[in-house]
Design a protein around this motif. Structure first.
Motif, PDB file in Angstrom:
ATOM      1  N   UNK A   4      34.944  48.913  39.116  1.00  0.00           N
ATOM      2  CA  UNK A   4      35.773  48.506  37.968  1.00  0.00           C
ATOM      3  C   UNK A   4      37.001  47.722  38.422  1.00  0.00           C
ATOM      4  N   UNK A   5      37.549  48.083  39.582  1.00  0.00           N
ATOM      5  CA  UNK A   5      38.773  47.406  40.028  1.00  0.00           C
ATOM      6  C   UNK A   5      38.534  45.924  40.280  1.00  0.00           C
ATOM      7  N   UNK A   6      37.295  45.575  40.728  1.00  0.00           N
ATOM      8  CA  UNK A   6      36.998  44.158  40.947  1.00  0.00           C
ATOM      9  C   UNK A   6      36.869  43.418  39.620  1.00  0.00           C
ATOM     10  N   UNK A   7      36.371  44.089  38.595  1.00  0.00           N
ATOM     11  CA  UNK A   7      36.351  43.488  37.269  1.00  0.00           C
ATOM     12  C   UNK A   7      37.773  43.293  36.746  1.00  0.00           C
ATOM     13  N   UNK A   8      38.639  44.262  36.988  1.00  0.00           N
ATOM     14  CA  UNK A   8      40.044  44.127  36.581  1.00  0.00           C
ATOM     15  C   UNK A   8      40.692  42.957  37.309  1.00  0.00           C
ATOM     16  N   UNK A   9      40.399  42.835  38.608  1.00  0.00           N
ATOM     17  CA  UNK A   9      40.917  41.708  39.375  1.00  0.00           C
ATOM     18  C   UNK A   9      40.420  40.384  38.788  1.00  0.00           C
ATOM     19  N   UNK A  10      39.126  40.325  38.436  1.00  0.00           N
ATOM     20  CA  UNK A  10      38.579  39.098  37.871  1.00  0.00           C
ATOM     21  C   UNK A  10      39.232  38.715  36.552  1.00  0.00           C
ATOM     22  N   UNK A  11      39.474  39.701  35.685  1.00  0.00           N
ATOM     23  CA  UNK A  11      40.138  39.426  34.408  1.00  0.00           C
ATOM     24  C   UNK A  11      41.588  38.992  34.643  1.00  0.00           C
ATOM     25  N   UNK A  12      42.247  39.620  35.614  1.00  0.00           N
ATOM     26  CA  UNK A  12      43.620  39.225  35.934  1.00  0.00           C
ATOM     27  C   UNK A  12      43.677  37.768  36.394  1.00  0.00           C
ATOM     28  N   UNK A  13      42.722  37.370  37.221  1.00  0.00           N
ATOM     29  CA  UNK A  13      42.657  35.979  37.681  1.00  0.00           C
ATOM     30  C   UNK A  13      42.427  35.038  36.506  1.00  0.00           C
ATOM     31  N   UNK A  14      41.474  35.379  35.655  1.00  0.00           N
ATOM     32  CA  UNK A  14      41.173  34.528  34.512  1.00  0.00           C
ATOM     33  C   UNK A  14      42.365  34.424  33.565  1.00  0.00           C
ATOM     34  N   UNK A  15      43.037  35.550  33.333  1.00  0.00           N
ATOM     35  CA  UNK A  15      44.202  35.544  32.444  1.00  0.00           C
ATOM     36  C   UNK A  15      45.312  34.657  32.998  1.00  0.00           C
ATOM     37  N   UNK A  16      45.626  34.837  34.281  1.00  0.00           N
ATOM     38  CA  UNK A  16      46.701  34.051  34.867  1.00  0.00           C
ATOM     39  C   UNK A  16      46.326  32.573  34.971  1.00  0.00           C
ATOM     40  N   UNK A  17      45.059  32.279  35.282  1.00  0.00           N
ATOM     41  CA  UNK A  17      44.619  30.886  35.348  1.00  0.00           C
ATOM     42  C   UNK A  17      44.759  30.211  33.990  1.00  0.00           C
ATOM     43  N   UNK A  18      44.414  30.936  32.947  1.00  0.00           N
ATOM     44  CA  UNK A  18      44.491  30.370  31.598  1.00  0.00           C
ATOM     45  C   UNK A  18      45.922  30.031  31.215  1.00  0.00           C
ATOM     46  N   UNK A  19      46.837  30.980  31.404  1.00  0.00           N
ATOM     47  CA  UNK A  19      48.228  30.701  31.040  1.00  0.00           C
ATOM     48  C   UNK A  19      48.875  29.710  31.999  1.00  0.00           C
ATOM     49  N   UNK A  20      48.373  29.640  33.242  1.00  0.00           N
ATOM     50  CA  UNK A  20      48.882  28.631  34.174  1.00  0.00           C
ATOM     51  C   UNK A  20      48.506  27.233  33.711  1.00  0.00           C
ATOM     52  N   UNK A  21      47.301  27.080  33.172  1.00  0.00           N
ATOM     53  CA  UNK A  21      46.901  25.784  32.621  1.00  0.00           C
ATOM     54  C   UNK A  21      47.822  25.384  31.481  1.00  0.00           C
ATOM     55  N   UNK A  22      48.215  26.360  30.662  1.00  0.00           N
ATOM     56  CA  UNK A  22      49.148  26.075  29.569  1.00  0.00           C
ATOM     57  C   UNK A  22      50.553  25.768  30.093  1.00  0.00           C
ATOM     58  N   UNK A  23      51.033  26.613  30.999  1.00  0.00           N
ATOM     59  CA  UNK A  23      52.417  26.506  31.449  1.00  0.00           C
ATOM     60  C   UNK A  23      52.656  25.289  32.348  1.00  0.00           C
ATOM     61  N   UNK A  24      51.687  25.005  33.224  1.00  0.00           N
ATOM     62  CA  UNK A  24      51.882  23.962  34.223  1.00  0.00           C
ATOM     63  C   UNK A  24      51.019  22.715  33.994  1.00  0.00           C
TER      64      UNK A  24
END
Length: 393
Positions: A4-24
């Motif tokens: 489960x922790x690797x799935x949490x890591x994957x969602x964290x990456x996707x979440x941050x990548x998405x908002x990074x596309x917006x922010x930067x």
């Protein structure tokens, strides 16, 4: 929780990548922003960093919220807010209102920066944290790569406002994954009062923050002006340039993972970070030299700068969380993010003014001074892989 922790890591990456596309992502549509709003390079660069201004304002507060209320609720709130204000920006045809919506979207995106890193580190041991945070920190170059691939063609066909819609809609979709998959990590009980005391009684963590902030300047110089430089200086196509930069962003993401593995193997975050800072100085100077000598050296050095200047980021974050400990990690990551994004906020307009007045070579020489100062500040001798409040009472 092994899988489960690797799935949490994957969602964290996707979440941050998405908002990074917006922010930067707005720097990738600077030419369209200038044309649509009749702005100078300095003016357009200032608009492009308004999401970073909002991000800067919210980082510490969101970090404190994660420390108190947990990561899941903070991550969900951040994704929903980023998407909502991103979509609202589409209806804003006055520059001031547009900037306000972008800033508010950036304010909510700060929740992901503070809480996702804290969630990831909570599920991984000290021998895996460099790798885990290296993977998590691929999110920013991946998000920037996503923006460089999607936003220029959207802006070219529908205007720069339409380019904002993609990361905004994606943010709302990822919010569903956060609710479904993310679980707050367990927090170990404090054995003594020292476990909950501030790590900022020691200079080491402040030095990590300061050095990490200085190393942002060449990173954002490269990411902000790469497309504009190649288009205006060497007459590349904006869409083709965006595609090349997207491929480079993937390589940069791999560099962050490699740096994390490196730090796990040598048992140090600061030694690799200092070596990367030295490399950043060299590639920025090579870019300046290439602008004088020929396009081939300039392009090679620019690509190297886009990769090298982002690889240290995960090391600073994992060191911050380790030294702060579980009771201060959210706030400490907020401080870390605040310093870095303060420099990110100032870099585009400051260096746009230098480029306009003196040209790229002089601006690059000034930029090289930032990682050079970072080399001196990185606390190699005093670093700790455990909370400072416990190890240095």
């Amino acid at each position: 929780m092994g899988g489960r922790r690797w799935w949490i890591l994957g969602v964290a990456v996707l979440a941050q990548a998405t908002v990074s596309a917006f922010t930067y992502g707005l720097p990738f549509v600077l030419p369209q922003l200038q044309a649509d709003e009749h702005l100078s390079l300095t003016g357009a660069s200032t608009v492009a960093v308004t999401p970073v201004l909002g991000l800067l304002a919210g980082l510490i507060a969101w970090g404190a919220a994660a420390d108190r209320y947990g990561e899941r609720i903070v991550l969900t709130s951040g994704m929903v807010g980023t998407g909502a204000f991103g979509l609202l920006a589409l209806a804003c045809h006055q520059l001031v209102l547009l900037g306000a919506c972008l800033a508010l979207g950036g304010l909510f995106s700060a929740a992901i920066s503070a809480a996702s890193g804290r969630a990831v580190l909570g599920w991984f041991s000290v021998k895996e944290r460099g790798l885990a945070m290296g993977i998590r920190q691929t999110c920013t170059p991946l998000g920037i790569g996503l923006a460089s691939l999607t936003m220029p063609p959207l802006a070219a066909h529908h205007g720069f406002r339409a380019a904002i819609a993609f990361p905004a809609i994606l943010s709302l979709a990822v919010a569903v994954l956060v609710v479904t998959i993310v679980i707050d990590p367990p927090r170990p009980p404090a054995k003594t009062v020292e476990h909950t005391r501030s790590p900022y009684r020691h200079a080491t963590l402040w030095r990590v923050h300061a050095a990490s902030a200085l190393l942002v300047a060449p990173q954002f110089f490269a990411s902000t002006f790469a497309l504009t430089y190649l288009v205006s200086r060497w007459h590349w196509s904006p869409v083709a340039t965006g595609q090349v930069l997207a491929a480079v962003a993937v390589a940069a993401a791999g560099g962050r993972i490699a740096a994390g593995i490196w730090s796990d193997r040598v048992g140090s975050r600061m030694r690799p970070m200092r070596m990367i800072a030295v490399a950043a100085v060299l590639v920025v100077l090579a870019w300046a030299l290439g602008d004088w000598l020929g396009w081939w050296l300039a392009v090679v050095a620019l690509v190297a700068a886009l990769i090298v200047t982002v690889t240290d980021n995960g090391l600073g974050f994992v060191a911050t969380a380790e030294m702060a400990g579980p009771y201060w990690a959210g706030r400490a990551l907020g401080v870390q993010n605040t310093g870095q994004n303060a420099v990110a906020l100032l870099t585009p307009p400051m260096f746009a003014a230098l480029i306009t007045a003196y040209g790229y070579p002089i601006a690059l020489l000034v930029c090289a001074l930032f990682p050079l100062a970072g080399v001196a500040l990185i606390p190699v001798r005093s670093e700790s892989l455990e909370p400072l409040a416990v190890t240095r009472t």
